[in-house]
Every structure is written in structure tokens, then in C-alpha cells.
Design a protein around this motif. Structure first.
Motif, PDB file in Angstrom:
ATOM      1  N   UNK B  35      64.325 -26.107  57.964  1.00 24.11           N
ATOM      2  CA  UNK B  35      62.911 -26.187  57.589  1.00 24.11           C
ATOM      3  C   UNK B  35      62.509 -27.592  57.186  1.00 24.11           C
ATOM      4  N   UNK B  39      61.820 -28.176  62.260  1.00 25.81           N
ATOM      5  CA  UNK B  39      62.202 -27.412  63.454  1.00 25.81           C
ATOM      6  C   UNK B  39      62.315 -25.929  63.123  1.00 25.81           C
ATOM      7  N   UNK B  42      67.734 -22.529  64.740  1.00 26.27           N
ATOM      8  CA  UNK B  42      68.378 -22.476  66.051  1.00 26.27           C
ATOM      9  C   UNK B  42      68.934 -21.078  66.307  1.00 26.27           C
ATOM     10  N   UNK B  46      73.669 -21.095  65.213  1.00 27.54           N
ATOM     11  CA  UNK B  46      73.921 -22.535  65.273  1.00 27.54           C
ATOM     12  C   UNK B  46      73.298 -23.209  64.044  1.00 27.54           C
ATOM     13  N   UNK B  48      71.745 -26.577  62.178  1.00 24.65           N
ATOM     14  CA  UNK B  48      71.067 -27.812  62.579  1.00 24.65           C
ATOM     15  C   UNK B  48      72.057 -28.976  62.401  1.00 24.65           C
ATOM     16  N   UNK B  49      72.148 -29.853  63.413  1.00 22.09           N
ATOM     17  CA  UNK B  49      73.127 -30.952  63.324  1.00 22.09           C
ATOM     18  C   UNK B  49      72.940 -31.878  62.133  1.00 22.09           C
ATOM     19  N   UNK B  91      79.516 -27.342  68.576  1.00 23.09           N
ATOM     20  CA  UNK B  91      78.341 -27.170  67.710  1.00 23.09           C
ATOM     21  C   UNK B  91      78.732 -26.580  66.356  1.00 23.09           C
TER      22      UNK B  91
END
Lengths: 137, 147
Positions: B35, B39, B42, B46, B48-49, B91
Motif C-alpha cells: 500500500x 500498488x 500482488x 507474492x 512486493x520486492x 520471487x
């Protein structure tokens, strides 16, 4: 999907960098730096930034991540190198942009090497770097 | 005027290892983190990177505050980022136990004209059951007498 050297990546826009999100991020990161939540601390710096908090480096970087994932999929990123020539401030509109510099096939995957950057309309490039991304079939 | 650390003290940081440990990115944490980036969450669990910043730091048993202190930062305001380098071999996922090991891979005094600073590079390796998942390399400048 066909991509080649020189192609632009569809941009991703953060319409207004949020001071509240910086506060949440500071808590999640256990980041004690007041630059991310104390406007008075920023105003006291000899940088003429005014009463605006400074976005965390990873948060500015994440806008470029969002751009890459919207383009090539949620698990596309293989490597991301980011440098930080300027700070990102709360209230700013910033745009993540990128360009494909090389396309290759490695271990059966289509890989795009890209230049990426985060841009402000008046202040220019705030963050910049390179990304390696796996392209969808 | 702040007292600049001895160059030998900075050089001695080379090879410093953090305790190492584990980290599990909880669903609620990934929701908040994602958040913050603006975005949507995912799919398929997944993460978030952007988790590749704090997951390795916390998981290896250190903290931003300790990293500031190791380099004898003159204040929380005095750190400048040179670069972040994130290599992702798999990931990241929510609710997954990751092993993290970290060390200081470089520590040196730099002089550029009248600017003197210490450049410290931290490297963190994230793995799952012995398989490499990601590597995060953080390079910071510890500015001296600039505030």
C-alpha cells in the motif's frame, strides 16, 4: 510480446507522494530517521527543501518496481540497481520511466536489460538505475 | 564540530558479520508495505520486492539504527545513499521463512575535493532451505561535518 533495444517502458505515475505513507513505511522499516516523518527536521537542513518530508529511498525505488511489474508481470524482476541523485519530497508528482537497452535469451528466458529512472517535471531525474527483467512469452 | 572517527576504526568494520537469523514477511505486513508503494497487492502470495530492503536487515539480526551506529554516523540525518543493488533469484513470498546472513563487504574513507565521508557497503544473502533467493547490497555514505 516483442521488445527490442530502444523501446520505452510504459510509464508509472505516482500523482502525489504521501507523507502518511512515509510514516507507515518508517514504522515498517524501523527507520529512526526523522527526515521521513518530521517536517521541522527537514526544514532545519541547509538544503532549502522547505517543510516537506523526504521519501524513503526504497519507497521511491518501489515506483520503478511498480512500472516494471505492470509492464512485464509480478515476478519479472531479476536485478535492480538504483542510485539516488536527488531526494523525493512529499506532495510531489513523480513518474517512473524506462527504456530497453538490450534483449537476450538466457536459460530459455527472454531477458530485457533496461535503464530506469524516476522523474519530476521541474527537478528532472530524482532516481536512476538499471533493471534486468524477464519478459513474458 | 563533530569528531570524525579514526580511519582505522572505519577500515576495521570490513568483514563484520551480523548474527544472522530468519524472517517471515507476514500477510498484514506485505499489505501495508505494498500500500505504501501505491500498488495493488500482488497475486499468489507474492511479496512486493520493496521488502528486499528491510527483510534482509531485520532478518540478519541488525537494524537501520545499528547500521548507522556501526559507521559512527554523526546523526540520523547524515547518511546518504550511494546505491541499492537487489538481485532476485526467486520471487519473495508472504508467510515464507527465509534465512538471512549479512556482513560488511567494504568500509573505506573517501575524499572528494573538500568532501570527506566514509563509504560502507553491507551485503545480505537471503535463502530458503539452502537455495539462494535474493541478495541485497546497500552502499551508504556516512557524511562528516556536513550538518
Amino acid at each position: 510480446m516483442k521488445w527490442s533495444e530502444g523501446d520505452s517502458i510504459p510509464e508509472w505515475v505516482m500523482p502525489e507522494v504521501s507523507a502518511e505513507r512515509m510514516r507507515t513505511m518508517a514504522a515498517l522499516l524501523r527507520d529512526p530517521n526523522p527526515l521521513h516523518w518530521d517536517r521541522e527536521a527537514v526544514a532545519a537542513l541547509p538544503m532549502n527543501l522547505g517543510h516537506r518530508t523526504i521519501n524513503q529511498g526504497p519507497l521511491g525505488l518501489s515506483y520503478m518496481v511498480n512500472m516494471l511489474q505492470a509492464w512485464a508481470g509480478p515476478a519479472c524482476i531479476r536485478r535492480l540497481v538504483t542510485r539516488f541523485p536527488q531526494v523525493v519530497l512529499d506532495g510531489e508528482c513523480v513518474v517512473a520511466r524506462g527504456k530497453v537497452t538490450r534483449v537476450s535469451v538466457e536459460n530459455g528466458e527472454h531477458i530485457a536489460d533496461c535503464d530506469i529512472w524516476l522523474e519530476h517535471a521541474e527537478r528532472g531525474v530524482l532516481l536512476e538505475g538499471e533493471a534486468r527483467v524477464a519478459l513474458p512469452d | 564540530m563533530y569528531s570524525v572517527p579514526a580511519e582505522a576504526d572505519i577500515n576495521a568494520l570490513l568483514g563484520h558479520r551480523f548474527a544472522g537469523g530468519n524472517y517471515r514477511l507476514e500477510h498484514w505486513e506485505n499489505v501495508l508495505l505494498t500500500g505504501c508503494t501505491g500498488a495493488d497487492l500482488l497475486p499468489d502470495g507474492l511479496a512486493h520486492p520493496v521488502a528486499l530492503f528491510h527483510l534482509p536487515i531485520t532478518g540478519s539480526g541488525t537494524s537501520i539504527a545499528e547500521m548507522f551506529a556501526l559507521g559512527q554516523a554523526e546523526s540520523d540525518l547524515s547518511i546518504m545513499i550511494e546505491s541499492y543493488d537487489w538481485e532476485i533469484f526467486e520471487p519473495l513470498r508472504e508467510e515464507q521463512d527465509y534465512r538471512v546472513e549479512g556482513c560488511i563487504a567494504s568500509a573505506e574513507r573517501c575524499n572528494e575535493g573538500e568532501r570527506e565521508y566514509d563509504r560502507i557497503q553491507f551485503v545480505f544473502d537471503v535463502s530458503e532451505e539452502g537455495r539462494p533467493v535474493a541478495r541485497s547490497t546497500i552502499t551508504w555514505h556516512y557524511t562528516r561535518n556536513t550538518l
